[in-house]
Design an enzyme around this catalytic site. Structure first.
Site, PDB file in Angstrom:
ATOM      1  N   ASP A  35     -15.362  -4.578  11.164  1.00 40.79           N
ATOM      2  CA  ASP A  35     -14.835  -5.064   9.842  1.00 40.79           C
ATOM      3  C   ASP A  35     -13.099  -4.892   9.699  1.00 40.79           C
ATOM      4  OD1 ASP A  35     -16.492  -5.147   6.764  1.00 40.79           O
ATOM      5  OD2 ASP A  35     -14.176  -5.289   6.922  1.00 40.79           O
ATOM      6  N   ASP A  61     -10.715  -7.540  13.548  1.00 42.48           N
ATOM      7  CA  ASP A  61     -10.735  -9.083  13.076  1.00 42.48           C
ATOM      8  C   ASP A  61     -11.821  -9.760  14.057  1.00 42.48           C
ATOM      9  OD1 ASP A  61     -10.491 -11.686  12.701  1.00 42.48           O
ATOM     10  OD2 ASP A  61      -8.623 -11.213  11.757  1.00 42.48           O
ATOM     11  N   ALA A  84     -19.601 -11.150   8.439  1.00 45.89           N
ATOM     12  CA  ALA A  84     -18.159 -10.888   8.122  1.00 45.89           C
ATOM     13  C   ALA A  84     -17.734 -12.408   7.784  1.00 45.89           C
ATOM     14  CB  ALA A  84     -17.147 -10.630   9.287  1.00 45.89           C
ATOM     15  N   THR A 102     -11.318 -17.345   8.971  1.00 51.88           N
ATOM     16  CA  THR A 102     -12.368 -16.176   9.240  1.00 51.88           C
ATOM     17  C   THR A 102     -13.852 -16.991   9.539  1.00 51.88           C
ATOM     18  OG1 THR A 102     -11.166 -14.512   8.100  1.00 51.88           O
ATOM     19  CG2 THR A 102     -13.769 -14.383   8.112  1.00 51.88           C
ATOM     20  N   THR A 135     -25.328 -19.387   3.999  1.00 49.64           N
ATOM     21  CA  THR A 135     -25.769 -19.586   2.466  1.00 49.64           C
ATOM     22  C   THR A 135     -26.321 -20.841   2.120  1.00 49.64           C
ATOM     23  OG1 THR A 135     -24.279 -19.867   0.381  1.00 49.64           O
ATOM     24  CG2 THR A 135     -23.314 -20.425   2.362  1.00 49.64           C
ATOM     25  N   ASP A 136     -26.978 -20.838   1.036  1.00 52.93           N
ATOM     26  CA  ASP A 136     -27.515 -21.987   0.492  1.00 52.93           C
ATOM     27  C   ASP A 136     -26.577 -23.132   0.081  1.00 52.93           C
ATOM     28  OD1 ASP A 136     -26.600 -20.791  -1.854  1.00 52.93           O
ATOM     29  OD2 ASP A 136     -28.756 -20.994  -2.717  1.00 52.93           O
ATOM     30  N   GLU A 137     -25.337 -22.610  -0.165  1.00 59.39           N
ATOM     31  CA  GLU A 137     -24.365 -23.575  -0.834  1.00 59.39           C
ATOM     32  C   GLU A 137     -23.883 -24.537   0.065  1.00 59.39           C
ATOM     33  OE1 GLU A 137     -21.230 -21.752  -2.933  1.00 59.39           O
ATOM     34  OE2 GLU A 137     -22.247 -19.953  -3.298  1.00 59.39           O
ATOM     35  N   TYR A 161     -15.250 -23.064   0.603  1.00 56.18           N
ATOM     36  CA  TYR A 161     -16.239 -22.138   1.075  1.00 56.18           C
ATOM     37  C   TYR A 161     -17.397 -22.530   1.862  1.00 56.18           C
ATOM     38  CZ  TYR A 161     -19.840 -18.502   0.888  1.00 56.18           C
ATOM     39  OH  TYR A 161     -21.181 -17.806   1.141  1.00 56.18           O
ATOM     40  N   LYS A 165     -18.544 -22.526   5.783  1.00 53.75           N
ATOM     41  CA  LYS A 165     -19.782 -21.847   6.095  1.00 53.75           C
ATOM     42  C   LYS A 165     -20.848 -22.931   7.147  1.00 53.75           C
ATOM     43  CE  LYS A 165     -21.167 -18.395   5.694  1.00 53.75           C
ATOM     44  NZ  LYS A 165     -21.219 -16.951   6.220  1.00 53.75           N
ATOM     45  N   TYR A 218     -18.140 -19.070 -16.814  1.00 54.36           N
ATOM     46  CA  TYR A 218     -17.545 -20.471 -16.656  1.00 54.36           C
ATOM     47  C   TYR A 218     -18.337 -21.460 -17.299  1.00 54.36           C
ATOM     48  CZ  TYR A 218     -14.904 -19.114 -12.545  1.00 54.36           C
ATOM     49  OH  TYR A 218     -14.011 -18.450 -11.615  1.00 54.36           O
ATOM     50  N   PRO A 307     -13.289 -25.890 -10.737  1.00 51.87           N
ATOM     51  CA  PRO A 307     -13.418 -27.212 -10.448  1.00 51.87           C
ATOM     52  C   PRO A 307     -14.397 -27.574  -9.384  1.00 51.87           C
ATOM     53  CG  PRO A 307     -11.169 -26.247  -9.891  1.00 51.87           C
ATOM     54  CD  PRO A 307     -12.037 -25.115 -10.694  1.00 51.87           C
ATOM     55  N   GLY A 308     -15.234 -28.564  -9.614  1.00 47.76           N
ATOM     56  CA  GLY A 308     -16.448 -28.969  -8.817  1.00 47.76           C
ATOM     57  C   GLY A 308     -17.506 -28.028  -8.903  1.00 47.76           C
ATOM     58  N   HIS A 309     -17.542 -27.062  -9.930  1.00 50.25           N
ATOM     59  CA  HIS A 309     -18.600 -26.275  -9.822  1.00 50.25           C
ATOM     60  C   HIS A 309     -20.116 -26.925  -9.773  1.00 50.25           C
ATOM     61  CE1 HIS A 309     -19.665 -22.190 -12.010  1.00 50.25           C
ATOM     62  NE2 HIS A 309     -20.128 -22.313 -10.870  1.00 50.25           N
TER      63      HIS A 309
HETATM   64  P1  NAD Z   1     -18.063  -9.660   0.974  1.00 55.53           P
HETATM   65  O1  NAD Z   1     -17.042 -10.612   0.618  1.00 55.53           O
HETATM   66  O2  NAD Z   1     -18.901  -8.666   0.077  1.00 55.53           O
HETATM   67  O3  NAD Z   1     -17.936  -9.167   2.475  1.00 55.53           O
HETATM   68  C1  NAD Z   1     -17.389  -9.625   3.688  1.00 55.53           C
HETATM   69  C2  NAD Z   1     -16.765  -8.442   4.743  1.00 55.53           C
HETATM   70  O4  NAD Z   1     -16.408  -9.514   5.800  1.00 55.53           O
HETATM   71  C3  NAD Z   1     -15.944  -7.738   3.830  1.00 55.53           C
HETATM   72  O5  NAD Z   1     -16.309  -6.297   4.372  1.00 55.53           O
HETATM   73  C4  NAD Z   1     -14.588  -7.977   4.818  1.00 55.53           C
HETATM   74  O6  NAD Z   1     -13.668  -6.917   5.028  1.00 55.53           O
HETATM   75  C5  NAD Z   1     -15.080  -8.745   6.077  1.00 55.53           C
HETATM   76  N1  NAD Z   1     -14.427  -9.592   6.646  1.00 55.53           N
HETATM   77  C6  NAD Z   1     -13.620 -10.620   6.236  1.00 55.53           C
HETATM   78  N2  NAD Z   1     -12.774 -11.173   7.138  1.00 55.53           N
HETATM   79  C7  NAD Z   1     -12.987 -10.498   8.365  1.00 55.53           C
HETATM   80  C8  NAD Z   1     -12.696 -10.700   9.646  1.00 55.53           C
HETATM   81  N3  NAD Z   1     -11.731 -11.813   9.701  1.00 55.53           N
HETATM   82  N4  NAD Z   1     -12.863 -10.036  10.578  1.00 55.53           N
HETATM   83  C9  NAD Z   1     -13.753  -8.894  10.366  1.00 55.53           C
HETATM   84  N5  NAD Z   1     -14.320  -8.501   9.014  1.00 55.53           N
HETATM   85  C10 NAD Z   1     -13.974  -9.482   7.973  1.00 55.53           C
HETATM   86  O7  NAD Z   1     -19.490 -10.994   1.653  1.00 55.53           O
HETATM   87  P2  NAD Z   1     -20.951 -10.712   1.427  1.00 55.53           P
HETATM   88  O8  NAD Z   1     -21.108 -11.165  -0.110  1.00 55.53           O
HETATM   89  O9  NAD Z   1     -21.435  -9.420   1.825  1.00 55.53           O
HETATM   90  O10 NAD Z   1     -21.373 -11.796   2.263  1.00 55.53           O
HETATM   91  C11 NAD Z   1     -21.823 -11.609   3.759  1.00 55.53           C
HETATM   92  C12 NAD Z   1     -22.255 -12.906   4.308  1.00 55.53           C
HETATM   93  O11 NAD Z   1     -23.526 -13.425   3.410  1.00 55.53           O
HETATM   94  C13 NAD Z   1     -21.284 -13.925   4.329  1.00 55.53           C
HETATM   95  O12 NAD Z   1     -21.269 -14.734   5.511  1.00 55.53           O
HETATM   96  C14 NAD Z   1     -21.662 -15.002   3.134  1.00 55.53           C
HETATM   97  O13 NAD Z   1     -21.160 -16.279   3.302  1.00 55.53           O
HETATM   98  C15 NAD Z   1     -23.152 -14.726   3.252  1.00 55.53           C
HETATM   99  N6  NAD Z   1     -23.952 -14.861   1.991  1.00 55.53           N
HETATM  100  C16 NAD Z   1     -23.485 -14.319   0.763  1.00 55.53           C
HETATM  101  C17 NAD Z   1     -24.318 -14.454  -0.357  1.00 55.53           C
HETATM  102  C18 NAD Z   1     -24.074 -13.355  -1.550  1.00 55.53           C
HETATM  103  O14 NAD Z   1     -24.597 -13.834  -2.500  1.00 55.53           O
HETATM  104  N7  NAD Z   1     -23.237 -12.493  -1.552  1.00 55.53           N
HETATM  105  C19 NAD Z   1     -25.219 -15.237  -0.439  1.00 55.53           C
HETATM  106  C20 NAD Z   1     -25.638 -16.025   0.821  1.00 55.53           C
HETATM  107  C21 NAD Z   1     -24.755 -15.972   1.737  1.00 55.53           C
END
Ligand code: NAD
Length: 352
Positions: A35, A61, A84, A102, A135-137, A161, A165, A218, A307-309
């Site tokens: 992380d 990273d 990540a 990322t 993600t479902d997005e 975003y 993904k 929002y 925007p675009g929500h």
């Molecule tokens: P988060 O933002 O809470 O955590 C992301 C983590 O990634 C953080 O700990 C950050 O330090 C680390 N990170 C960011 N850039 C990095 C890099 N370049 N190298 C190493 N580590 C890095 O995210 P989350 O909500 O836990 O989401 C995790 C995954 O699940 C994501 O891929 C997200 O797209 C997906 N997701 C999330 C949700 C949701 O509701 N939270 C829903 C569907 C999918």
């Protein structure tokens, strides 16, 4: 047979919950967390596991190919769970390039490291798997009355975003197809639960209410999301990792569609109720209106829409239900209650 897992983004919300979930269930497995500790990562989430020697933490990273390759080799990693990411849609609107770096380039770097290490001896290492938490997005937005997203729904991301993904998903698919890697993808709906950084709707509403700050909603608050308790998501990934060894996509959701405004009202009512039954809370959270007998909902403030929500997301989880027996265990009511209780008990985590 025990495994060696590398969990990217394991100090974040879903990754952190997944690390706790996995360590509790599979004590013989090796768990490595990689992380970068961006603003969204919090080592306190993993502190007990790291200090206890249960989790090996690597600060770095996912774009750092030599580092990732070295971790894969040193720990004989056979399973990558890729969490990540840059994840906040609002931030992707102000700075999309961080999301490309990322989510797109980082995912490709991680795939490339796995390809180099897992094909080292000329053939795919038996049992190895790359899993992308997506993600479902990526599917875009639904109108009320539309059927939920299935795995065959056309990808149509609307935010930077979601576009990043979707792009990451394409690389996962391409690496599986081109090189013969075993690489799976799960498209999850909106998660909530412990260790959730308070910039997303549910933790933000709870934390702001406890601090007596306004709770921003929002637009008209009528956006619909399909909510899933994070532990259910972890259980779904577990089923995928223990399921057939194949490159496959699953949609994972909570079968719980609700409007944002009603979620916020539900949380406020839960907090009001907790304060009414526990006098000690008023002394710990003195700025919360509930400490003075005032409804937390009085803090709700409608703000300009993003925007675009996207109006509605909903996923059809019937593939993972039929093939792997997945069903969410938590209802919205039980999951929100567990979440509120966790934030009440763990203010040291979110007040860092
Ligand atoms: P988060 O933002 O809470 O955590 C992301 C983590 O990634 C953080 O700990 C950050 O330090 C680390 N990170 C960011 N850039 C990095 C890099 N370049 N190298 C190493 N580590 C890095 O995210 P989350 O909500 O836990 O989401 C995790 C995954 O699940 C994501 O891929 C997200 O797209 C997906 N997701 C999330 C949700 C949701 O509701 N939270 C829903 C569907 C999918």
């Amino acid at each position: 047979m025990s495994r060696s897992l590398l969990i990217s983004g394991g100090a974040g919300f879903i990754g952190g919950n997944f690390v706790h979930y996995w360590c509790a269930r599979y004590p013989a497995d090796v768990v490595i967390v990689l992380d970068a500790l961006t603003y969204a990562g919090n080592l306190a989430t993993l502190r007990t596991l790291i200090d206890g020697g249960r989790v090996h933490f690597a600060h770095g990273d996912i774009n750092d190919l030599p580092l990732v390759e070295a971790l894969l080799r040193e720990h004989h990693v056979d399973t990558v769970v890729h969490c990540a990411a840059e994840t906040h849609v609002d931030r992707s609107i102000t700075d999309p390039s961080a999301f490309v770096r990322t989510n797109v380039l980082g995912t490709q770097a991680l795939l490339e490291a796995c390809r180099r290490v897992w094909f080292e001896h000329g053939a795919w290492r038996a049992g190895a798997r790359f899993h992308h938490v997506s993600t479902d997005e990526v599917y875009g937005s639904l109108d009320v009355g539309d059927p939920p997203f299935s795995e065959t729904t056309r990808v149509a991301p609307n935010s930077p975003y979601a576009a990043s993904k979707a792009s990451a998903d394409h690389f996962v698919r391409a690496y599986a197809h081109t090189y013969g890697m075993t690489a799976s993808i799960s498209h999850a709906s909106n998660n909530y639960g412990p260790y959730h950084f308070p910039e997303k709707l549910i933790p933000l509403a709870i934390v702001n209410a406890l601090q007596g700050k306004r709770i921003p909603v929002y637009g008209d608050g009528q956006q619909i999301r399909d909510w899933m308790y994070v532990e259910d998501h972890c259980a779904a990934i577990d089923l995928i990792l223990h399921g057939p060894h194949e490159s496959i996509t699953y949609n994972v959701g909570g079968r719980a569609e609700h409007r944002n405004l009603s979620i916020v009202h539900h949380l406020c009512a839960l907090l009001d109720e907790r304060f009414a039954h526990d006098a000690a809370l008023a002394t710990r959270f003195t700025k919360c209106p509930a400490a003075r007998g005032i409804d937390c909902a009085s803090l709700i403030a409608f703000v300009d829409d993003r925007p675009g929500h996207d109006r509605r997301y909903a996923v059809d989880p019937s593939r993972i239900a039929a093939r792997l027996g997945f069903e969410p265990r938590e209802t919205l009511a039980s999951g929100l209650a567990r979440t509120v209780d966790w934030f009440l008990a763990n203010d040291a985590w979110w007040q860092r």
